[in-house]
Design a protein around this motif. Sequence first.
Motif, short mmCIF file in Angstrom:
data_model
loop_
_atom_site.label_atom_id
_atom_site.label_comp_id
_atom_site.label_asym_id
_atom_site.label_seq_id
_atom_site.Cartn_x
_atom_site.Cartn_y
_atom_site.Cartn_z
N PRO A 1 0.84 -1.19 0.00
CA PRO A 1 0.00 0.00 0.00
C PRO A 1 0.88 1.25 0.00
CG PRO A 1 -0.77 -1.58 1.63
CD PRO A 1 0.55 -2.08 1.14
N GLY A 2 0.71 2.08 -1.00
CA GLY A 2 1.47 3.32 -1.06
C GLY A 2 2.84 3.21 -1.70
N ALA A 3 3.26 1.99 -2.09
CA ALA A 3 4.60 1.87 -2.66
C ALA A 3 4.72 0.61 -3.52
CB ALA A 3 5.65 1.82 -1.55
N GLN A 4 5.60 0.68 -4.48
CA GLN A 4 5.96 -0.47 -5.30
C GLN A 4 7.49 -0.55 -5.34
OE1 GLN A 4 5.48 -0.76 -9.76
NE2 GLN A 4 3.82 -2.14 -9.16
N LEU A 5 8.00 -1.62 -4.76
CA LEU A 5 9.44 -1.81 -4.64
C LEU A 5 9.89 -2.87 -5.63
CD1 LEU A 5 12.14 -1.36 -3.04
CD2 LEU A 5 11.39 -3.24 -1.55
N ILE A 6 10.77 -2.51 -6.55
CA ILE A 6 11.31 -3.47 -7.50
C ILE A 6 12.69 -3.87 -7.00
CG2 ILE A 6 12.04 -3.93 -9.86
CD1 ILE A 6 9.64 -1.10 -9.23
N LEU A 7 12.79 -5.12 -6.56
CA LEU A 7 14.04 -5.64 -6.03
C LEU A 7 14.90 -6.17 -7.16
CD1 LEU A 7 13.13 -7.67 -2.82
CD2 LEU A 7 14.46 -5.56 -2.96
N VAL A 8 16.15 -5.80 -7.16
CA VAL A 8 17.09 -6.27 -8.18
C VAL A 8 18.16 -7.08 -7.46
CG1 VAL A 8 18.58 -5.60 -10.07
CG2 VAL A 8 16.65 -4.14 -9.46
#
Length: 308
Positions: A63-70
Amino acid sequence: MPNPPAGEQLAAGGFRAGFSCFVGRPNAGKSTLANAIIGEKVAITSNRPQTTRHVVRAVMHRPGAQLILVDTPGLHRPRTLLGERLNDLVRSTWSEVDVIGLCIPADERIGPGDRFITKEISELKGTVVAVVTKADLVSRERLMEQLQAVDKLYDFADIVPVSAKTGKNVDTLVDVLSSHLPESPQLYPDDMVREDPERVMISELVREAALEGVKEELPHSIAVVIEEMEDEVSEGNERRRIYAEIYVERDSQKGIVIGKGGARLKRVGTKARKEIAALIDSRVYLDLHVRVAKDWQRDPKLLSRLGF
């Protein structure tokens, strides 16, 4: 020592989205942590250093964020052309992300490798968060000692101890990383979990199965190429036919991978087939062959042929 921000702060300035990568020396727990955060396998793991060879992008929706992990390979002292190319891949990834998570194991003293990587990332513009991994392997007293040592290493934006095995502080880490992302519209659809091509992940699952129980030097000599994939209907049910080649560098290694009477290769196929079936949600027919590509880690043409 910096304190992690509360989760409710994430949405204070609007939606946040961006890229974060875990870095660290080999076997620091980067891929295991990425899998724990996403909640499913997005990167293969092994107790062998330098298991990761490809950049894996996994999407965490909050909720409130989208984290793309690399997830990246571990930075190491290269002994082959492959090692040099993997290090170049790591450095190019670091320069493109918004937040860097430096993974330092709780059960090992800070060493030259940690200091070298810290120096490298200190010259970048991105925010750096220290992630003290494998917190479940040490006592509370030892963990506090390690946190204090990490705090002296660099002026980190935050320091978070985590255990991918138990799940301790994994959600807190996601909140911390997300809080440092820029304000941005959502970058990926809600149903996307990974960005890497399916063929790459399938080849990695075969390699993961092949890595189990092999001798010390062999893991670095194993590469997998998916030669062909096709969907078919068998006995009224759909299944995926996959033809894969496992490459090694010497004839003696080929014998190790195959095993006596082909027994080991059969075990590799059984394990990989189960993992692939879970990944693609389909029945799988897996055909494996072992080939020798002499000194492929040092040969530019063979490296290109094998996808590096």
